[in-house]
Write a protein that holds these residues in place. Structure first.
Motif, mmCIF file in Angstrom:
data_model
loop_
_atom_site.group_PDB
_atom_site.id
_atom_site.type_symbol
_atom_site.label_atom_id
_atom_site.label_comp_id
_atom_site.label_asym_id
_atom_site.label_seq_id
_atom_site.Cartn_x
_atom_site.Cartn_y
_atom_site.Cartn_z
ATOM 1 N N ASP A 1 0.995 -1.449 0.015
ATOM 2 C CA ASP A 1 0.010 0.398 -0.179
ATOM 3 C C ASP A 1 1.044 1.186 0.368
ATOM 4 O O ASP A 1 1.951 1.477 1.106
ATOM 5 C CB ASP A 1 -1.146 -0.027 0.963
ATOM 6 N N THR A 2 0.756 2.202 -0.581
ATOM 7 C CA THR A 2 1.594 3.173 -1.160
ATOM 8 C C THR A 2 1.056 4.693 -0.377
ATOM 9 O O THR A 2 0.551 6.131 -0.669
ATOM 10 C CB THR A 2 1.622 3.841 -2.522
ATOM 11 N N LYS A 3 -0.954 4.476 -0.403
ATOM 12 C CA LYS A 3 -1.799 5.183 0.177
ATOM 13 C C LYS A 3 -0.688 5.943 1.249
ATOM 14 O O LYS A 3 -0.865 6.017 1.840
ATOM 15 C CB LYS A 3 -2.752 4.981 0.138
ATOM 16 N N ILE A 4 -0.771 7.392 1.728
ATOM 17 C CA ILE A 4 -0.051 7.955 2.302
ATOM 18 C C ILE A 4 -1.315 8.042 3.996
ATOM 19 O O ILE A 4 -2.129 8.050 3.814
ATOM 20 C CB ILE A 4 -0.371 10.243 2.245
ATOM 21 N N LEU A 5 -0.072 7.884 4.559
ATOM 22 C CA LEU A 5 -1.645 7.876 5.945
ATOM 23 C C LEU A 5 -1.227 8.999 6.510
ATOM 24 O O LEU A 5 -0.290 9.985 6.987
ATOM 25 C CB LEU A 5 -0.129 6.538 6.730
ATOM 26 N N LYS A 6 -2.456 9.441 7.670
ATOM 27 C CA LYS A 6 -2.006 10.167 8.700
ATOM 28 C C LYS A 6 -2.741 9.677 9.863
ATOM 29 O O LYS A 6 -3.971 9.301 10.225
ATOM 30 C CB LYS A 6 -3.646 11.436 8.391
ATOM 31 N N VAL A 7 -1.851 9.697 10.709
ATOM 32 C CA VAL A 7 -1.699 8.694 12.030
ATOM 33 C C VAL A 7 -1.471 9.809 12.911
ATOM 34 O O VAL A 7 -0.535 10.013 12.315
ATOM 35 C CB VAL A 7 -1.314 7.506 12.042
ATOM 36 N N SER A 8 -1.546 9.473 14.348
ATOM 37 C CA SER A 8 -0.969 10.614 15.640
ATOM 38 C C SER A 8 -0.852 10.174 15.662
ATOM 39 O O SER A 8 -0.471 8.271 16.001
ATOM 40 C CB SER A 8 -2.616 10.552 16.350
ATOM 41 N N ASN A 9 0.828 10.808 16.790
ATOM 42 C CA ASN A 9 1.740 10.653 17.036
ATOM 43 C C ASN A 9 1.301 9.456 18.673
ATOM 44 O O ASN A 9 2.032 8.509 18.611
ATOM 45 C CB ASN A 9 2.568 11.238 17.956
ATOM 46 N N ALA A 10 -0.178 10.100 18.821
ATOM 47 C CA ALA A 10 -0.431 8.687 20.467
ATOM 48 C C ALA A 10 -0.715 7.372 19.429
ATOM 49 O O ALA A 10 -0.498 6.128 20.158
ATOM 50 C CB ALA A 10 -1.879 9.573 20.502
ATOM 51 N N ASP A 11 -1.483 7.329 18.237
ATOM 52 C CA ASP A 11 -1.924 5.848 17.383
ATOM 53 C C ASP A 11 -0.849 5.270 17.818
ATOM 54 O O ASP A 11 -0.041 4.398 17.932
ATOM 55 C CB ASP A 11 -2.982 6.341 16.269
ATOM 56 N N TRP A 12 0.528 5.869 16.145
ATOM 57 C CA TRP A 12 2.031 5.596 16.597
ATOM 58 C C TRP A 12 3.135 4.860 17.700
ATOM 59 O O TRP A 12 3.301 3.716 17.382
ATOM 60 C CB TRP A 12 2.163 6.588 16.411
ATOM 61 N N LYS A 13 2.413 5.432 18.732
ATOM 62 C CA LYS A 13 3.056 5.680 20.073
ATOM 63 C C LYS A 13 2.460 3.696 20.362
ATOM 64 O O LYS A 13 3.027 2.992 21.083
ATOM 65 C CB LYS A 13 2.687 6.445 21.694
ATOM 66 N N LYS A 14 1.503 3.254 20.248
ATOM 67 C CA LYS A 14 0.634 2.315 20.150
ATOM 68 C C LYS A 14 1.337 1.152 19.630
ATOM 69 O O LYS A 14 1.624 -0.051 20.163
ATOM 70 C CB LYS A 14 -0.696 2.608 20.459
ATOM 71 N N VAL A 15 1.887 1.199 18.645
ATOM 72 C CA VAL A 15 2.084 0.359 17.695
ATOM 73 C C VAL A 15 3.638 0.399 17.435
ATOM 74 O O VAL A 15 4.027 -0.440 16.798
ATOM 75 C CB VAL A 15 1.421 -0.043 16.210
ATOM 76 N N LEU A 16 4.625 1.232 17.894
ATOM 77 C CA LEU A 16 5.828 1.154 17.189
ATOM 78 C C LEU A 16 6.652 1.170 18.777
ATOM 79 O O LEU A 16 6.649 0.948 20.261
ATOM 80 C CB LEU A 16 6.254 2.067 16.984
ATOM 81 N N GLU A 17 7.855 0.104 18.447
ATOM 82 C CA GLU A 17 8.902 0.611 19.606
ATOM 83 C C GLU A 17 9.178 1.261 20.280
ATOM 84 O O GLU A 17 9.388 1.613 19.342
ATOM 85 C CB GLU A 17 10.483 -1.249 19.062
#
Length: 179
Positions: A43-59
């Motif tokens: 998937d090359t669709k541009i993502l718009k994800v908050s840092n709060a949501d990224w923090k839940k899924v990234l080490e």
């Protein structure tokens, strides 16, 4: 006959579902296995994800570099002297970034590349931090901080994409099996 059709349909559905699960990335976040729903190598669709949501899924360390613009220490990254043949992807979202044949030894302490895999695989932003003027390189899909680009690389591009290893994920080329 109807039961055979249902069985075939169920088998195809199960195979598709398994492939989708296998394509998702699982990471340890706060000691728990977490699936990253934003990760895809197709998937090359541009993502718009908050840092709060990224923090839940990234080490934790990947979050610090990719979302908070931290930098790993020079000569500490796993891909600095790495010579594998394959493709480098964004460790946060799976976006294809660089091919190994564009990697070169720059001796700067971070993996360096002279060109991206495609023009929109990365985006550029002005970075005036630390009283320097640099060009920051970010993932073109998820806007993760990858590193910086400089004009002191090899020909033909004269570019040196100086990347954080933690922001990258490497996939070796598949070997063609002879029968």
């Amino acid at each position: 006959m109807k039961s055979k059709v249902k069985l075939i349909g169920l088998s195809i559905f199960s195979l598709f579902a398994f492939q989708n699960i296998a394509a998702q990335k699982i990471q340890k976040v706060n000691g728990k296995n977490v699936v990253n729903p934003y990760y895809s190598r197709t998937d090359t669709k541009i993502l718009k994800v908050s840092n709060a949501d990224w923090k839940k899924v990234l080490e934790k360390n990947l979050f610090a570099v990719s979302r908070l613009n931290d930098t790993e220490m020079a000569f500490s990254g796993k891909y600095n002297d790495f010579k594998g043949i394959g493709t480098y992807y964004c460790a946060a979202c799976g976006n294809a970034l660089f091919r190994s044949d564009a990697k070169f030894s720059s001796t700067c302490g971070w993996p360096s590349f002279f060109e991206t895999i495609r023009p929109k695989s990365v985006i550029y932003k002005t970075d005036n931090s630390y009283n320097m003027e640099r060009t920051e390189v970010r993932c073109g899909r998820c806007d993760a901080h990858l590193g910086h680009v400089f004009d002191d690389g090899p020909a033909p591009s004269k570019k040196r994409f100086c990347m954080n290893s933690i922001s990258l994920e490497f996939e070796p080329n598949q070997k063609i099996q002879k029968k």
